[in-house]
Enzyme design. Structure first.
Site, short mmCIF file in Angstrom:
data_model
loop_
_atom_site.label_atom_id
_atom_site.label_comp_id
_atom_site.label_asym_id
_atom_site.label_seq_id
_atom_site.Cartn_x
_atom_site.Cartn_y
_atom_site.Cartn_z
N ASN A 109 10.70 -1.45 4.08
CA ASN A 109 11.27 -0.13 3.59
C ASN A 109 11.51 0.69 4.83
OD1 ASN A 109 8.34 0.22 3.60
ND2 ASN A 109 8.69 1.94 2.33
N GLY A 182 2.08 -2.17 2.72
CA GLY A 182 2.84 -2.83 2.01
C GLY A 182 2.48 -2.75 0.57
N SER A 183 2.76 -3.56 -0.15
CA SER A 183 2.41 -3.48 -1.66
C SER A 183 1.06 -3.96 -1.98
CB SER A 183 3.21 -4.49 -2.32
OG SER A 183 2.74 -5.93 -2.16
N GLU A 204 -2.36 0.57 3.92
CA GLU A 204 -1.66 1.70 3.31
C GLU A 204 -0.45 0.96 2.17
OE1 GLU A 204 -2.23 4.50 4.26
OE2 GLU A 204 -3.47 4.44 6.00
N CYS A 238 7.17 4.59 0.04
CA CYS A 238 6.00 4.29 -0.45
C CYS A 238 5.22 5.71 -1.10
CB CYS A 238 4.89 3.86 0.63
SG CYS A 238 4.53 4.83 1.94
N GLU A 328 4.70 0.39 -9.53
CA GLU A 328 5.73 1.28 -8.63
C GLU A 328 7.28 0.77 -8.82
OE1 GLU A 328 5.44 2.71 -4.21
OE2 GLU A 328 4.29 1.21 -4.81
#
Length: 453
Positions: A109, A182-183, A204, A238, A328
């Site tokens: 992203n 990331g996720s 993160e 994020c 999310e």
């Protein structure tokens, strides 16, 4: 590959202050001299507006480098501490030692900044590093490979391109630290892989970051900032506001202001705006569209598969159990919910996984305090959104399902270092009482000094 970096680290070349400063200066020069190519790659991958690329990917990174260069000498100094009387005479200190070879796995992203900001911390701390850019942004990944290869020796900083197979192979190797952005689901995979080698990790991740708009908020300011933050990078951030709770007395007025502000920022047709990004790939485009419940659609909702466009979209009424509230969103959809009791709302949010960020719009100091002290989240803002990330002295990181560990500024330096405790003693006083055989009078004295029975 890893052995070469380990050997270079063991040589001690990365330890001196001068080497670290030079490494950071090289990175700074690399970014400044290639800003045009960076923006072009980001546009090809995400249709990212040049201003967003400049501010969030380039300037953000340059500020991080600048701050590290300015403060590195102080960061490298040992922290000194007073020594308890019972351990005197001695000098006590903590020395920050680099970990070794760090693996940095970047997301798609913000594919440039989120690959290189952790690298700033790694290099400042004296480590070697392996970068794994995201394969979902191939133009940026290729550019990172080219730029880093021209800037650093491959036994100091190395870039590995590729997809899941390459990432899996990297995770099987014994790095000294893994830094993943990331996720949450992929974060679990990374952590499971790290366990096999007892490798420490920084994760993160993300989560559903709430916005609370109270009855005493400045609605015009809130609408303007919320539209900017929610639809920045088409919602693929994020720490993007994931959903908004507006006080029930202001719902209708607030929705009107949001619609007006969307048109002010992106025009009557956001698809024609040069200031609105696109979804990263067809899979995510379909995933985001599937979250739209037509019965809640009050603005937007249009899309174009060929260009991966989804219009800024408002959804109301939305409930906690709505599909769009499950995970999310990571896209340009804004669910709107209402509340009447601020304290109860805090409790309800706390009943769910802890988000990476949270945001409050209110003029009440009492609500500010309750928001800070009682709501559990990684970090956030009061009367603004996103901008806490831009402060290089503030640590950034989540908790629970939104991540573990943090970085930026000195926090990143310490994350990429081992804090080694040292007590330096001398032989001028060597009390015999510490050695066996122990005497009852000594034991009684110790008990008396510490109030023991």
């Amino acid at each position: 590959m890893l052995q070469e970096l380990q050997n270079y680290f063991k040589s001690g070349a990365t330890l001196p202050y001068s080497f670290r400063q030079e490494s950071l200066s090289k990175l700074e020069k690399m970014v400044k001299e290639n800003s045009t190519q960076i923006c072009e790659a980001l546009y090809k991958d995400l249709h990212k507006p040049e201003q967003e690329s400049i501010l969030s990917e380039i300037v953000f990174l340059l500020e991080e480098i600048k701050f590290a260069k300015k403060n590195l000498k102080n960061w490298m100094k040992p922290d000194t501490f007073s020594t308890p009387l019972t351990l005197m005479p001695a000098k006590s200190s903590v020395h920050f030692q680099p970990l070794g070879v760090v693996l940095i796995i970047a997301p798609w992203n913000y594919p440039f900044q989120l690959a290189l900001a952790p690298l700033v911390a790694a290099l400042a701390a004296g480590n070697c590093a392996v970068l794994k850019p995201s394969e979902l942004t191939p133009h940026t990944s290729k550019l990172i490979f080219q730029l880093i290869s021209r800037t650093y020796s491959p036994d100091y900083v190395k870039v590995i391109e590729g997809g899941v197979q390459e990432t899996t192979s990297l995770l099987e190797q014994k790095f000294d630290h893994i830094f993943f952005t990331g996720s949450t689901p992929v974060g679990r995979i990374v952590m499971q892989a790290a366990v096999k080698n007892l490798t420490p990790v920084t994760l993160e991740l993300g989560g559903k970051s709430p916005v609370i708009v109270c009855e005493d908020a400045d609605l015009d300011l809130c609408a303007r900032r919320l539209v900017w933050a929610k639809f920045y990078n088409a919602g693929q951030t994020c720490v993007a506001p994931d959903y908004v709770f507006i006080h029930e007395s202001l719902k209708d007025e607030f929705i009107k202001k949001l619609i007006k502000e969307i048109k002010n920022q992106f025009g009557q047709e956001a698809q024609k705006s040069q200031d609105f990004s696109r979804i990263v790939n067809p899979k995510n485009w379909s995933r985001v569209l599937d979250l739209i419940d037509p019965s809640t659609l009050i603005y937007g909702g249009s899309s174009d598969q060929e260009t991966l466009y989804i219009e800024p979209t408002l959804l109301y009424p939305v409930q906690w159990d709505s599909l769009v509230m499950k995970d999310e969103i990571f896209g340009p959809l804004l669910p709107i919910l209402t509340f009447s009791d601020f304290s109860k709302l805090i409790q309800q949010i706390n009943d769910r996984p802890r988000p990476l960020s949270a945001y409050l719009f209110s003029s009440s100091p009492k609500k500010h305090t309750e928001f800070i002290e009682k709501l559990h989240f990684g970090g956030g803002c009061i009367n603004d959104l996103l901008i806490h990330l831009g402060h290089p002295e503030l640590p950034f990181g989540g908790l629970g399902e939104s991540g573990m560990g943090s970085y930026h500024g000195v926090t990143g330096f310490k994350t990429m270092s081992h804090a080694k405790s040292i007590m330096r003693r001398y032989g001028i006083f060597d009390f015999s009482a510490r050695y066996a055989p122990y005497e009852s009078k000594t034991l009684n004295l110790i008990k008396k000094l510490f109030g023991l029975k």
